[in-house]
Motif scaffolding. Sequence first.
Motif, PDB file in Angstrom:
ATOM      1  N   ASP C 170       0.751  -1.321   0.049  1.00 50.04           N
ATOM      2  CA  ASP C 170       0.029   0.038   0.101  1.00 50.04           C
ATOM      3  C   ASP C 170       0.906   1.307   0.195  1.00 50.04           C
ATOM      4  O   ASP C 170       1.427   1.588   1.061  1.00 50.04           O
ATOM      5  CB  ASP C 170      -0.921  -0.199   1.171  1.00 50.04           C
ATOM      6  N   THR C 171       0.979   1.795  -1.143  1.00 51.17           N
ATOM      7  CA  THR C 171       1.812   3.215  -1.245  1.00 51.17           C
ATOM      8  C   THR C 171       1.444   4.194  -0.837  1.00 51.17           C
ATOM      9  O   THR C 171       2.105   5.361  -0.171  1.00 51.17           O
ATOM     10  CB  THR C 171       2.112   3.457  -2.713  1.00 51.17           C
ATOM     11  N   ALA C 172      -0.062   4.206  -0.225  1.00 50.22           N
ATOM     12  CA  ALA C 172      -0.839   5.242   0.334  1.00 50.22           C
ATOM     13  C   ALA C 172      -0.198   5.375   1.834  1.00 50.22           C
ATOM     14  O   ALA C 172      -0.326   6.656   2.434  1.00 50.22           O
ATOM     15  CB  ALA C 172      -2.156   4.961   0.381  1.00 50.22           C
ATOM     16  N   LEU C 173       0.506   4.212   2.443  1.00 50.01           N
ATOM     17  CA  LEU C 173       1.059   4.304   3.886  1.00 50.01           C
ATOM     18  C   LEU C 173       2.168   5.440   3.756  1.00 50.01           C
ATOM     19  O   LEU C 173       2.458   5.973   4.906  1.00 50.01           O
ATOM     20  CB  LEU C 173       1.419   2.882   4.336  1.00 50.01           C
ATOM     21  N   ILE C 174       2.937   5.673   2.615  1.00 47.00           N
ATOM     22  CA  ILE C 174       4.108   6.330   2.728  1.00 47.00           C
ATOM     23  C   ILE C 174       4.013   7.616   3.461  1.00 47.00           C
ATOM     24  O   ILE C 174       4.476   7.966   4.207  1.00 47.00           O
ATOM     25  CB  ILE C 174       4.600   6.196   1.414  1.00 47.00           C
ATOM     26  N   GLU C 175       3.100   8.537   2.870  1.00 50.59           N
ATOM     27  CA  GLU C 175       2.815   9.771   3.287  1.00 50.59           C
ATOM     28  C   GLU C 175       1.956   9.848   4.731  1.00 50.59           C
ATOM     29  O   GLU C 175       1.754  11.067   5.074  1.00 50.59           O
ATOM     30  CB  GLU C 175       1.899  10.689   2.153  1.00 50.59           C
ATOM     31  N   GLN C 176       1.724   8.998   5.307  1.00 53.76           N
ATOM     32  CA  GLN C 176       0.948   8.837   6.669  1.00 53.76           C
ATOM     33  C   GLN C 176       1.749   9.084   7.721  1.00 53.76           C
ATOM     34  O   GLN C 176       1.361   9.174   8.878  1.00 53.76           O
ATOM     35  CB  GLN C 176       0.239   7.543   6.557  1.00 53.76           C
ATOM     36  N   ASN C 177       3.272   9.042   7.677  1.00 53.03           N
ATOM     37  CA  ASN C 177       3.994   9.329   8.639  1.00 53.03           C
ATOM     38  C   ASN C 177       5.236  10.345   8.343  1.00 53.03           C
ATOM     39  O   ASN C 177       5.522  10.249   7.287  1.00 53.03           O
ATOM     40  CB  ASN C 177       4.521   7.972   9.515  1.00 53.03           C
ATOM     41  N   PRO C 178       5.631  11.072   9.325  1.00 50.98           N
ATOM     42  CA  PRO C 178       6.651  11.904   8.715  1.00 50.98           C
ATOM     43  C   PRO C 178       8.000  11.383   8.461  1.00 50.98           C
ATOM     44  O   PRO C 178       8.820  12.247   7.585  1.00 50.98           O
ATOM     45  CB  PRO C 178       6.803  12.899  10.557  1.00 50.98           C
TER      46      PRO C 178
END
Lengths: 354, 354, 354, 354
Positions: C170-178
């Motif tokens: 899930d590439t969407a996870l990438i931007e979910q943490n700093p």
Amino acid sequence: MNSIGQCFRFTSFGESHGTAIGGVIDGCPAGMLLDMEQITAELRRRRPGQSSLTTQRKETDEVEFLSGIFEGKTTGTPIAFIIRNQNQHSADYEHLRNVFRPSHADYTYEMKYGIRDYRGGGRSSARETAARVVAGAIAKQFLRAKGIEIIAYTSQIGEIALEQDFVLTDTALIEQNPVRCPDKDKARQMIELIENVQREGDSIGGTITCVMKGVPVGLGEPIFGKLQAMLAYAMFSINAVKGFEYGSGFRFLHAKGSELNDPFCNEQGKITTKTNYSGGIQGGISNGREIYCRLAIKPTATIFKEQQTVDKAGHEVLLKAHGRHDPCILPRAVPVVEAMAAITLMDAFLLSEK
Amino acid sequence: MNSIGQCFRFTSFGESHGTAIGGVIDGCPAGMLLDMEQITAELRRRRPGQSSLTTQRKETDEVEFLSGIFEGKTTGTPIAFIIRNQNQHSADYEHLRNVFRPSHADYTYEMKYGIRDYRGGGRSSARETAARVVAGAIAKQFLRAKGIEIIAYTSQIGEIALEQDFVLTDTALIEQNPVRCPDKDKARQMIELIENVQREGDSIGGTITCVMKGVPVGLGEPIFGKLQAMLAYAMFSINAVKGFEYGSGFRFLHAKGSELNDPFCNEQGKITTKTNYSGGIQGGISNGREIYCRLAIKPTATIFKEQQTVDKAGHEVLLKAHGRHDPCILPRAVPVVEAMAAITLMDAFLLSEK
Amino acid sequence: MNSIGQCFRFTSFGESHGTAIGGVIDGCPAGMLLDMEQITAELRRRRPGQSSLTTQRKETDEVEFLSGIFEGKTTGTPIAFIIRNQNQHSADYEHLRNVFRPSHADYTYEMKYGIRDYRGGGRSSARETAARVVAGAIAKQFLRAKGIEIIAYTSQIGEIALEQDFVLTDTALIEQNPVRCPDKDKARQMIELIENVQREGDSIGGTITCVMKGVPVGLGEPIFGKLQAMLAYAMFSINAVKGFEYGSGFRFLHAKGSELNDPFCNEQGKITTKTNYSGGIQGGISNGREIYCRLAIKPTATIFKEQQTVDKAGHEVLLKAHGRHDPCILPRAVPVVEAMAAITLMDAFLLSEK
Amino acid sequence: MNSIGQCFRFTSFGESHGTAIGGVIDGCPAGMLLDMEQITAELRRRRPGQSSLTTQRKETDEVEFLSGIFEGKTTGTPIAFIIRNQNQHSADYEHLRNVFRPSHADYTYEMKYGIRDYRGGGRSSARETAARVVAGAIAKQFLRAKGIEIIAYTSQIGEIALEQDFVLTDTALIEQNPVRCPDKDKARQMIELIENVQREGDSIGGTITCVMKGVPVGLGEPIFGKLQAMLAYAMFSINAVKGFEYGSGFRFLHAKGSELNDPFCNEQGKITTKTNYSGGIQGGISNGREIYCRLAIKPTATIFKEQQTVDKAGHEVLLKAHGRHDPCILPRAVPVVEAMAAITLMDAFLLSEK
């Protein structure tokens, strides 16, 4: 800097009296079936000894392809080829080892590099252009398949000039006389002039005109890659070229804007221009009309009259050529001009496809 | 292709009616103290409205440097600069949105890109040359420190030509008349001619001569980087240039080799040539003599006479310029020619140092 | 050398504390409708102060486009843009005027150029990468329209590494943490590690992985233009990058040919490979599979611990950073890696179209 | 793209089973006295059949120079050379005409060009690297005269690795064993491993380390011409290279900034660094310390085990190599790595002199 072109990139190497001259072409599209006979034919047009007007040196100029061709077709990998040097009378040049011939590259090469192969002009010899003719012959085959033809001819020798340049009725006439001029009468006069000059041990220059037909709209890149700049750059790489003009050039300085502007018109649904003073290029980009340009070519520097010059040590030397030299380089320069035009147009064609 | 040069590499950007024009210089040596006043002075020479002979558009042409300069000195990093566009009458151009002006770049840009900023010629506008003048002014400062001077002037307008070109007695005369011709009488005649042409709503061309003094031996690379090829390439990037000649050029086609060869001589221990028909370049390499060349420049394409042309749809359109345009571009092209010569020589200088 | 690319050519300029940074893109195809919001969004991903893990410098990074865009679309002419420098605490750097910070570019710039803008690292500052992000955002838009996606993420910080790299669910996870790591748990540990390091006044490095999906067969040029070489060249232009691997890289040195070869297979009429140890590139040319690579990134050189070094005169100096600096550059380097991948792929794409 | 370098520009040509391979060097300074014996010696290090670990193909690899050398010295004109192909068992490859070998360039060449010389890998064959070794040998001679030495060696085969890399006590050891590893014991183990793998009909990879000594401060251009980027670009042109690291690389990801920063110190009046985690390059510019890098090299793709693959039509094919192939390419790749390092450093050296 021995390479030219960005997409169709040609690298030249070799000295007049070294082992071989040759070239490498990088960027030739894959899958072209090469016509080897046509390449040989172009080399024959440039070859010494083809008529009494040219040097009687015998150079067979046999080209050997080393790479980039498989089962007769280009593969997209570099096409390397060599032409071995033969029939060199290197001893003829021994007396030039330390002497700077007037209006040759001897002095500037010596000063720039501190060393030079003085035999037959070495790297600065016009012999190097044989490699360009090979590359140009390949480019011509590519362009022909796109409907583009390149025709060059002698338009002036000394003061004998075509009356109306660029108005070619029959291009077949060009190859029918040794001076490569499409006007029979003018050709006869030019030949006479060259023969006279030759008898005096002197040399003479003139102009070569080059016409490019069938060039599509859109070749050339604005600002620092204009098609006319690419063509001029290519042409000024030819040894004796001293001037380049295209379109109205230097010849219409008397005329006003209203006389030289090329009005657009609609010719059966196709937009084109009524006149072509622009020379087929506007804003650096081909506009679909014929491209034409003209080159000023100086007399051969090597003459059989006595000339005073100096040697490396600065001592005065009297110089008189012997050996075999062209009294007028134009007839043999015609295929070289075509080759440089072809290399340039093919490069511009591939660039414009990006 | 909006960059020129290899070692001293100049990239130009900007449209006539966009936000700004400008440039980036990559490869300027570090540690040069820049004379900003001299840069402004060069821009002033190119600026519209400087005399009654030029367009009355007001362009302040203020240059803002963004990078590459620290405490007044170049740092070896890219020098970027912008000149914001002002005083644009963009609405003046609305009627040209779909029309192809004769002998402009409208048609070829439209065909190549499928889109164009039609306002004031957009990218193909001569306004772009202001950025070149900035880069050229920096190159001039570099060259001056090496003893190299570049002088350009108007040598012909219509059929009014200097009698003896390249024989400059006093270069200070050039800037003393608005046409930038070093011969007072000729200048007066040229001005008259331009004023007549202007009254008719027409335009006129001519030639600009450029002389480069103090160039050391050794600039230029043989075969495909010859100094004359680099100069021609640079000059043909200027919008209206239709021809380039150097040395004997097109003007000595009547002469023979024995008359044009430049014999070397020993002048108090220094090897040089007696004459300079070579134009300071032999075998593509500078030989220490003055380099001189001449450019044929066509009349401005924008005229105030009615012209017939077509629009995108192929419909016939009657066109008549209004607004503010030069009847003759040469006076303002002189500093641009110098800029391109300077950019080229500086690049050749740095290249030869390798 | 401040330009990269041949067909899509990007030139960068500007110093950290000069007037502005910016860039010029030459060769962007005409007719692209630019999504300005997406460009701003990419800049935001690179911007300082976006989380507690990054420097708290406030840089608004507002980009102003100067040319090459008309009515929202690219015109094929150069796209120039600038980002003005603001919020500079130049005085903070006065004490560094003559000091060489360890593992920075101070010493080498000084030695190479004899002058440098010492404020904030000048030209060698990572601030310069903002210009790349703008160019990269445009390239991404071009590539997206061709079905190509570029995804980068943090795959290791210190010794905390993803267990299975390149297996993204899930590439969407990438931007979910700093920290921009697609594994929640690992991300948490990485953040902890960075915070610890930050408290110590120290810094830490790691690896960034970049995956390129949808790349068609045929990008890259054999021998000296291999796609992996182009990618490596682009990535090593990023300041802290010390290593680059693609495909099996350094990680499969234990394995044999029979284990690493990628057998071709016929997948419903489409030829592809069963495995992808090649990393999507064979013989320098993309083979249609995912391209993936990994970069080793060293710890930020600027730390808040006391370090001994020397000044220009060779005197010993004790140095301790103050001001605002990243303890770990990887989170903010992720968009820069994507930008360089995009610039490279777009260039390779346009090159392959010739 | 078959050329590399800007000032020292090397163009490679030729197919494995064509007429010849070879190269052209443009930009080699004039006046270098070439040691031909040293060039032959380097070719011998790359030659097949040099030990039982390498392919038993016999290639004499005799180089013929065609141009650019006069009376033993370089003249500043292009140096062209060829190595004719011999001992080709082209018939051995007939069965591969339509088959895509796993992890070779067959498929991608076919897709990109629509045609390929399938004999012996054609252009993608490692045989092409012989031309690089010639160019590299010339570059080495240039660099040696400047005090720069380049040493490469095998640092790992499979999992057998040097314990301490970059800490060379005796470089003379490298050439004393066929695997080119400077540690006798490790060399013995590596040889054993290769022999085992060879018996299985399999192949194995490893790492090659390259050390560059005596590099002066100042080579490399910031931003898009960093020395590490130039080196990586050059190394990734070698067929089996999958990774490149320099300085701390991938090996020190556990360490912090305070541990990896290289403090400057004054060593008897000379500024240098105490440690060298930077790998001799800072900000893209050499800092005077040793430059070192390491390459990951995959196992040879050609193995003697049966592999499944497909042909052009998509039909499944069982493939098993016969003929003569290296089970491990590293011993013969060592001189190629040195050649690419030399070509790159010489280019950077000449670039920095501008």
